[in-house]
Scaffold this motif. Structure first.
Motif, PDB file in Angstrom:
ATOM      1  N   ASP A   1      -3.515  -9.053   9.853  1.00 39.17           N
ATOM      2  CA  ASP A   1      -3.031  -9.941  10.901  1.00 39.17           C
ATOM      3  C   ASP A   1      -2.179 -11.058  10.312  1.00 39.17           C
ATOM      4  O   ASP A   1      -1.976 -11.133   9.100  1.00 39.17           O
ATOM      5  N   ILE A   2      -1.678 -11.935  11.163  1.00 46.18           N
ATOM      6  CA  ILE A   2      -0.724 -12.972  10.761  1.00 46.18           C
ATOM      7  C   ILE A   2      -1.349 -13.996   9.829  1.00 46.18           C
ATOM      8  O   ILE A   2      -0.659 -14.605   9.004  1.00 46.18           O
ATOM      9  N   ILE A   3      -2.660 -14.222   9.925  1.00 46.46           N
ATOM     10  CA  ILE A   3      -3.310 -15.201   9.070  1.00 46.46           C
ATOM     11  C   ILE A   3      -3.238 -14.759   7.608  1.00 46.46           C
ATOM     12  O   ILE A   3      -2.899 -15.546   6.726  1.00 46.46           O
ATOM     13  N   GLU A   4      -3.560 -13.490   7.342  1.00 48.62           N
ATOM     14  CA  GLU A   4      -3.448 -12.973   5.980  1.00 48.62           C
ATOM     15  C   GLU A   4      -2.010 -13.047   5.499  1.00 48.62           C
ATOM     16  O   GLU A   4      -1.751 -13.408   4.342  1.00 48.62           O
ATOM     17  N   TYR A   5      -1.079 -12.694   6.373  1.00 44.02           N
ATOM     18  CA  TYR A   5       0.333 -12.751   5.999  1.00 44.02           C
ATOM     19  C   TYR A   5       0.731 -14.163   5.576  1.00 44.02           C
ATOM     20  O   TYR A   5       1.349 -14.373   4.525  1.00 44.02           O
ATOM     21  N   MET A   6       0.359 -15.163   6.371  1.00 40.17           N
ATOM     22  CA  MET A   6       0.725 -16.546   6.071  1.00 40.17           C
ATOM     23  C   MET A   6       0.059 -17.023   4.783  1.00 40.17           C
ATOM     24  O   MET A   6       0.671 -17.710   3.963  1.00 40.17           O
ATOM     25  N   PHE A   7      -1.203 -16.657   4.607  1.00 42.95           N
ATOM     26  CA  PHE A   7      -1.942 -17.082   3.425  1.00 42.95           C
ATOM     27  C   PHE A   7      -1.350 -16.473   2.155  1.00 42.95           C
ATOM     28  O   PHE A   7      -1.095 -17.165   1.172  1.00 42.95           O
ATOM     29  N   LEU A   8      -1.123 -15.159   2.185  1.00 42.65           N
ATOM     30  CA  LEU A   8      -0.659 -14.468   0.989  1.00 42.65           C
ATOM     31  C   LEU A   8       0.783 -14.788   0.637  1.00 42.65           C
ATOM     32  O   LEU A   8       1.150 -14.834  -0.537  1.00 42.65           O
ATOM     33  N   THR A   9       1.634 -15.011   1.635  1.00 41.10           N
ATOM     34  CA  THR A   9       3.048 -15.278   1.346  1.00 41.10           C
ATOM     35  C   THR A   9       3.307 -16.708   0.899  1.00 41.10           C
ATOM     36  O   THR A   9       4.446 -17.071   0.610  1.00 41.10           O
ATOM     37  N   ALA A  10       2.264 -17.536   0.834  1.00 45.86           N
ATOM     38  CA  ALA A  10       2.451 -18.905   0.341  1.00 45.86           C
ATOM     39  C   ALA A  10       2.659 -18.924  -1.173  1.00 45.86           C
ATOM     40  O   ALA A  10       3.213 -19.881  -1.714  1.00 45.86           O
ATOM     41  N   ASP A  11       2.236 -17.861  -1.867  1.00 42.60           N
ATOM     42  CA  ASP A  11       2.344 -17.823  -3.329  1.00 42.60           C
ATOM     43  C   ASP A  11       3.800 -17.722  -3.790  1.00 42.60           C
ATOM     44  O   ASP A  11       4.693 -17.329  -3.032  1.00 42.60           O
ATOM     45  N   GLU A  12       4.005 -18.035  -5.080  1.00 42.34           N
ATOM     46  CA  GLU A  12       5.360 -18.013  -5.641  1.00 42.34           C
ATOM     47  C   GLU A  12       5.762 -16.628  -6.150  1.00 42.34           C
ATOM     48  O   GLU A  12       6.945 -16.338  -6.292  1.00 42.34           O
ATOM     49  N   TYR A  13       4.759 -15.793  -6.436  1.00 42.46           N
ATOM     50  CA  TYR A  13       5.029 -14.427  -6.898  1.00 42.46           C
ATOM     51  C   TYR A  13       4.359 -13.438  -5.957  1.00 42.46           C
ATOM     52  O   TYR A  13       3.153 -13.517  -5.696  1.00 42.46           O
ATOM     53  N   LEU A  14       5.150 -12.516  -5.414  1.00 44.56           N
ATOM     54  CA  LEU A  14       4.622 -11.543  -4.462  1.00 44.56           C
ATOM     55  C   LEU A  14       5.033 -10.132  -4.849  1.00 44.56           C
ATOM     56  O   LEU A  14       6.157  -9.898  -5.301  1.00 44.56           O
ATOM     57  N   GLU A  15       4.114  -9.205  -4.644  1.00 39.75           N
ATOM     58  CA  GLU A  15       4.430  -7.775  -4.706  1.00 39.75           C
ATOM     59  C   GLU A  15       4.247  -7.242  -3.287  1.00 39.75           C
ATOM     60  O   GLU A  15       3.139  -7.283  -2.742  1.00 39.75           O
ATOM     61  N   ILE A  16       5.323  -6.765  -2.709  1.00 36.55           N
ATOM     62  CA  ILE A  16       5.311  -6.369  -1.306  1.00 36.55           C
ATOM     63  C   ILE A  16       5.515  -4.870  -1.182  1.00 36.55           C
ATOM     64  O   ILE A  16       6.418  -4.291  -1.801  1.00 36.55           O
ATOM     65  N   GLU A  17       4.652  -4.237  -0.358  1.00 33.65           N
ATOM     66  CA  GLU A  17       4.761  -2.804  -0.117  1.00 33.65           C
ATOM     67  C   GLU A  17       5.235  -2.587   1.314  1.00 33.65           C
ATOM     68  O   GLU A  17       4.621  -3.069   2.269  1.00 33.65           O
ATOM     69  N   ILE A  18       6.347  -1.874   1.449  1.00 31.83           N
ATOM     70  CA  ILE A  18       6.998  -1.659   2.746  1.00 31.83           C
ATOM     71  C   ILE A  18       7.139  -0.164   3.022  1.00 31.83           C
ATOM     72  O   ILE A  18       7.503   0.614   2.130  1.00 31.83           O
ATOM     73  N   GLU A  19       6.852   0.225   4.263  1.00 26.94           N
ATOM     74  CA  GLU A  19       7.141   1.591   4.695  1.00 26.94           C
ATOM     75  C   GLU A  19       8.454   1.562   5.476  1.00 26.94           C
ATOM     76  O   GLU A  19       8.555   0.910   6.508  1.00 26.94           O
ATOM     77  N   LYS A  20       9.469   2.255   4.949  1.00 29.18           N
ATOM     78  CA  LYS A  20      10.768   2.289   5.608  1.00 29.18           C
ATOM     79  C   LYS A  20      10.699   3.172   6.858  1.00 29.18           C
ATOM     80  O   LYS A  20       9.742   3.927   7.063  1.00 29.18           O
ATOM     81  N   LYS A  21      11.726   3.061   7.680  1.00 31.97           N
ATOM     82  CA  LYS A  21      11.741   3.814   8.946  1.00 31.97           C
ATOM     83  C   LYS A  21      11.679   5.322   8.739  1.00 31.97           C
ATOM     84  O   LYS A  21      11.206   6.053   9.608  1.00 31.97           O
ATOM     85  N   ASP A  22      12.139   5.789   7.569  1.00 27.93           N
ATOM     86  CA  ASP A  22      12.105   7.231   7.307  1.00 27.93           C
ATOM     87  C   ASP A  22      10.782   7.686   6.688  1.00 27.93           C
ATOM     88  O   ASP A  22      10.617   8.852   6.313  1.00 27.93           O
ATOM     89  N   GLY A  23       9.806   6.744   6.573  1.00 29.21           N
ATOM     90  CA  GLY A  23       8.494   7.086   6.021  1.00 29.21           C
ATOM     91  C   GLY A  23       8.367   6.853   4.534  1.00 29.21           C
ATOM     92  O   GLY A  23       7.275   6.936   3.971  1.00 29.21           O
ATOM     93  N   CYS A  24       9.475   6.536   3.871  1.00 23.07           N
ATOM     94  CA  CYS A  24       9.464   6.290   2.429  1.00 23.07           C
ATOM     95  C   CYS A  24       8.766   4.949   2.132  1.00 23.07           C
ATOM     96  O   CYS A  24       8.987   3.960   2.839  1.00 23.07           O
ATOM     97  N   ILE A  25       7.922   4.905   1.101  1.00 26.22           N
ATOM     98  CA  ILE A  25       7.226   3.670   0.706  1.00 26.22           C
ATOM     99  C   ILE A  25       8.004   3.009  -0.432  1.00 26.22           C
ATOM    100  O   ILE A  25       8.292   3.637  -1.453  1.00 26.22           O
TER     101      ILE A  25
END
Length: 438
Positions: A40-64
């Motif tokens: 949910d948005i609370i985790e998103y806000m908490f985790l994105t406050a850091d200076e270093y992030l590793e983000i995992e995204i699923e693209k529209k074609d299903g590719c990670i």
């Protein structure tokens, strides 16, 4: 399954943002940040406050795809989601004896019948929650992610009475949960919907005493009178407050304020303006609200509004304004608004302001606040009146993000029906004056 698939869908990428530079696109799906699934948005806000992030995204074609982000602390990624809280809003499972939604007529827009009881909305939008629909995991999550402040509908600290009032067997452990949050350093504001001869008098004394013991983590406590519409058939019998009973509540709370001011250096507990209007008593002075911590509950709203208006008027030069305008408000605010308008008329010679009290035929005349006035009642009660050049209404009558009344009529519909310009004023003394003299 469909609801799950709609979670975490990105609906907007801000230009020149970190997300845009990385190549994240509208329609992509956020999966994880720093290997933590985003629920949910609370985790998103908490985790994105850091200076270093590793983000995992699923693209529209299903590719990670995985992205590494270096940024300033608290710098935003520049992402908005299809669902603002990412997850589905949690609905209330209580069946409160005083629930206003249960008193709505049929065939209104669907969103009005949704009862939210979601800690994320409490944090993000200031909504009040009961804590009854939360698991221990949810409570631990509030503590872990420092979700603070949160607004809590308490009503009573008596376990059995709270079960009765909320019609929920999980309602009885409220004080233990409040203590747990307080011990973890979570900041809270409390609310009591006061029901005559149910949670008032001795029970109110106990509740104020219990909650004040959790100060400063419970920062303030607001008391509002129960609202009763004409659509209560088959519901728990309730009695509205009158002048005598409202006066008794004011006396009781003032005694607590005086006691607590000496004990913990704050009044802590505050009454909504409606009690003073019902009792025909003078509103507390500006400083007595101690920064207006419960303004959204109508606590001190009138005092703050008057202070803003008077201070702004002092800065303006007197001049002639040859015009006539009208203002529509509810029964509760009629005398108050009329008195303020006389002050404006004194400043601007030639200005005539008519103040119309709108009776709430839609919900019943026991409802007297301006915020529950409908377009239908405005049209029916003003159609034969001389309104002058414009009709001024408060923004509190309208949907938060749209110029629509509770009965789905729009401001444009009102203008057409009354054949007059309708001006919407913010709940702000300066804007009120500006809208009248502009």
């Amino acid at each position: 399954m469909e609801e799950q698939e709609q979670k975490n869908i990105i609906s907007k990428i801000y230009p020149k943002s970190k997300a845009q530079k990385l190549g994240i696109e509208k329609g992509d799906k956020l999966l994880k940040i720093n290997n933590e699934p985003i629920e949910d948005i609370i985790e998103y806000m908490f985790l994105t406050a850091d200076e270093y992030l590793e983000i995992e995204i699923e693209k529209k074609d299903g590719c990670i795809k995985k992205y590494t982000v270096y940024k300033d602390f608290d710098e935003e990624l520049g992402i908005e989601f299809k669902n603002p809280i990412i997850d589905k809003a949690r609905s209330c499972k209580n069946k409160c004896i005083f629930c206003f939604i249960d008193q709505l007529p049929k065939n209104m827009r669907k969103t009005l019948y949704f009862k939210d009881d979601d800690s994320r909305l409490s944090f993000l939008q200031g909504n009040f929650i009961t804590l009854t629909n939360m698991s221990d995991y949810d409570l631990e999550k509030i503590i872990r992610y420092r979700i603070s402040p949160i607004n809590i509908s308490i009503h009573t600290t008596d376990p059995e009475l709270r079960v009765k009032m909320l019609n929920n067997k999980h309602a009885k452990n409220i004080y233990e949960r409040l203590q747990k949050l307080a011990n973890a350093g979570i900041s809270m504001n409390g609310q009591i919907v006061l029901c005559r001869d149910i949670n008032d008098k001795e029970n109110l004394d106990k509740t104020i005493k219990d909650l004040s013991n959790l100060y400063p983590n419970i920062h303030s406590l607001a008391i509002v009178p129960v609202g009763i519409t004409k659509f209560r058939e088959g519901l728990y019998p309730l009695t509205i407050f009158d002048r005598e009973s409202a006066t008794q509540v004011i006396k009781q709370v003032e005694e607590w304020q005086n006691h607590l001011l000496k004990k913990i250096n704050t009044r802590f507990v505050y009454l909504s303006d409606e009690f003073y209007v019902l009792a025909n008593k003078k509103l507390p002075d500006y400083d007595e609200y101690e920064g207006f911590p419960q303004i959204e509950n109508g606590v001190g709203l009138m005092t703050k509004f008057e202070d803003e208006m008077i201070n702004y008027l002092k800065k303006l030069s007197a001049r002639n304004i040859e015009k006539k305008v009208s203002i529509a408000t509810g029964k509760s605010a009629k005398a108050f608004i009329s008195r303020l308008c006389k002050e404006i008329e004194k400043k601007f010679h030639g200005l005539k302001i008519n103040v119309f009290e709108i009776k709430n035929k839609f919900f019943g005349e026991t409802i007297t606040v301006a915020g529950l006035i409908t377009g239908t009642d405005l049209i029916e009660q003003l159609k034969d009146e001389d309104l002058g050049e414009a009709l001024i209404i408060s923004s509190c009558m309208l949907k938060r993000d749209e110029p629509i009344f509770l009965d789905d009529l729009s401001v444009e519909d009102l203008e057409k029906a009354l054949n007059i310009k309708v001006i919407v004023s913010k709940v702000d003394g300066k804007d009120f004056v500006d809208k009248i003299i502009q």
